[in-house]
Motif scaffolding. Structure first.
Motif, mmCIF file in Angstrom:
data_model
loop_
_atom_site.group_PDB
_atom_site.id
_atom_site.type_symbol
_atom_site.label_atom_id
_atom_site.label_comp_id
_atom_site.label_asym_id
_atom_site.label_seq_id
_atom_site.Cartn_x
_atom_site.Cartn_y
_atom_site.Cartn_z
ATOM 1 N N ASP A 153 73.118 -50.989 -95.235
ATOM 2 C CA ASP A 153 72.352 -49.837 -94.747
ATOM 3 C C ASP A 153 71.670 -50.119 -93.411
ATOM 4 O OD1 ASP A 153 72.843 -48.061 -96.941
ATOM 5 O OD2 ASP A 153 71.464 -49.248 -98.146
ATOM 6 N N LEU A 154 70.993 -51.251 -93.296
ATOM 7 C CA LEU A 154 70.200 -51.535 -92.107
ATOM 8 C C LEU A 154 70.492 -52.931 -91.588
ATOM 9 C CD1 LEU A 154 67.746 -50.946 -90.152
ATOM 10 C CD2 LEU A 154 66.300 -51.984 -91.930
ATOM 11 N N VAL A 155 70.700 -53.033 -90.283
ATOM 12 C CA VAL A 155 70.801 -54.333 -89.615
ATOM 13 C C VAL A 155 69.697 -54.409 -88.566
ATOM 14 C CG1 VAL A 155 72.123 -55.729 -87.991
ATOM 15 C CG2 VAL A 155 73.247 -54.758 -89.992
ATOM 16 N N THR A 156 68.983 -55.518 -88.550
ATOM 17 C CA THR A 156 68.024 -55.781 -87.485
ATOM 18 C C THR A 156 68.478 -57.011 -86.708
ATOM 19 O OG1 THR A 156 66.634 -57.031 -89.045
ATOM 20 C CG2 THR A 156 66.024 -54.745 -88.616
ATOM 21 N N VAL A 157 68.267 -56.982 -85.403
ATOM 22 C CA VAL A 157 68.546 -58.123 -84.526
ATOM 23 C C VAL A 157 67.367 -58.207 -83.564
ATOM 24 C CG1 VAL A 157 70.187 -59.248 -82.997
ATOM 25 C CG2 VAL A 157 71.013 -57.560 -84.652
ATOM 26 N N SER A 158 66.475 -59.156 -83.777
ATOM 27 C CA SER A 158 65.247 -59.204 -82.984
ATOM 28 C C SER A 158 65.123 -60.517 -82.223
ATOM 29 C CB SER A 158 64.019 -58.990 -83.878
ATOM 30 O OG SER A 158 63.934 -59.971 -84.889
ATOM 31 N N TYR A 159 64.938 -60.402 -80.906
ATOM 32 C CA TYR A 159 64.729 -61.555 -80.025
ATOM 33 C C TYR A 159 65.860 -62.584 -80.173
ATOM 34 C CZ TYR A 159 60.050 -59.635 -79.404
ATOM 35 O OH TYR A 159 58.988 -58.802 -79.107
#
Length: 326
Positions: A153-159
């Motif tokens: 459902d959700l992918v995050t890619v941070s810094y």
């Protein structure tokens, strides 16, 4: 959730020589600013990971939480059942997702086993009622060949994008685009904005719709080199944080750039009746100046005066990054 994270971080640097922590922080700052793309993990050992967690986790958490909050406000009837955090390291974005939604299962992918180990350790100290208690921590090369499980459902890619070479960066964005929703966050620098802008174009080409911060999926109206889109999140500093960063103020403002996009039906350009405030509102005697990114007219300056009544009072209370009714 930030109080729980602060509690989990307390005592993390106990026993680590201050000089070693300072050296690790200096090297991590260079990587955080995105000037040293690499094909190897940035976090190499326990001392690196401890320094990173103390130096960066509170700010990363607040930036990601701000981006996820803005995204959730645009899709209030949606919440993820599954979440994959690519390059999640010690899990700041996973903490932020747990602060935004409940009842989902998170998986953190990272190529640095020491970061995953510490992330698991920190999550173990979180309240059992949060989604952090249902998190998997998996070692994975971040780059070409990366995939996310079907139906995510959700992918995050941070810094993370700034740590990667261009081909690996595109591979990570392509993998993220397979999810129902994607939120990418980078430092709020001109270079960080350009990476987000490039990724935004790639997500749109893959068929996703931009939900935040932009009120449209058209070409970004900013002229590269003349300005950049970024926002700010207020970070409360613990005594540990102040010690590692060498600061004296009880807070700092973390600048970040981001994009959130969905594969499902989100509000279309015609349905979005708001603009985004893209600079700190300027308060003048009897008026407020708002710099806006709009759906139909690009970047606009709006002047709201006392004669606008409720709208003027709302403008005085508005903040950088807020939606603004058009």
């Amino acid at each position: 959730m930030h109080d729980e994270l602060r509690a989990a971080l307390a005592g993390l640097l106990d026993g680590l020589p201050p000089k070693q922590a300072a050296q690790a922080v200096e090297r991590l700052i260079a990587n955080y600013r995105g000037r040293t793309p690499t094909d190897a993990p940035v976090l190499r050992d326990r001392s690196d990971v401890a320094a990173y967690a103390a130096y960066r986790m509170p700010a990363t958490f607040e930036a990601v939480r701000a981006a996820l909050t803005a995204f959730a406000a645009r899709v209030p009837d949606w919440s993820p059942a599954t979440h994959v955090d690519i390059g999640g390291g010690t899990g700041a974005a996973t903490w932020a997702a747990a602060d935004t939604w409940q009842g989902h299962h998170s998986t953190v992918l990272d190529w640095a086993q020491p970061a995953l180990d510490l992330g698991r350790e920190l999550a173990a100290g979180a309240p059992a009622s949060t989604a952090l208690s249902d998190t998997d921590w998996q070692r994975q090369v971040i780059g070409e060949g990366l995939t996310v499980p079907p139906g995510t459902d959700l992918v995050t890619v941070s810094y993370v994008l700034g740590e990667l070479r261009p081909d690996a960066r595109r591979a990570v964005v392509a993998a993220a685009a397979a999810a129902q929703a994607v939120v990418l966050i980078e430092p709020g620098t001109p270079d960080g904005y350009l990476r987000i802008r490039e990724a935004r174009d790639q997500l749109i080409a893959a068929g996703l719709r931009v939900v935040a911060p932009c009120p449209h999926s058209d070409i970004c109206p900013i002229v590269p080199g003349e300005d950049w889109c970024h926002f700010a999140a207020r970070v409360s500093r613990s005594s540990l944080h102040r010690q590692v960063k060498g600061g004296s103020l009880p807070y700092e403002d973390e600048k970040f750039s981001y994009v959130a996009a969905t594969a499902f039906e989100a509000p279309t350009k015609a349905e979005v009746t708001t603009a985004r405030i893209v600079r700190k509102p300027q308060l003048r005697k009897g008026q407020v100046l708002l710099d806006l990114c709009t759906a139909d007219e690009g970047l606009q300056r709006a002047t709201v005066t006392k004669r606008h009544g409720d709208r003027y009072r709302a403008a005085r209370d508005a903040s950088w990054g807020d939606d603004w009714p058009r």
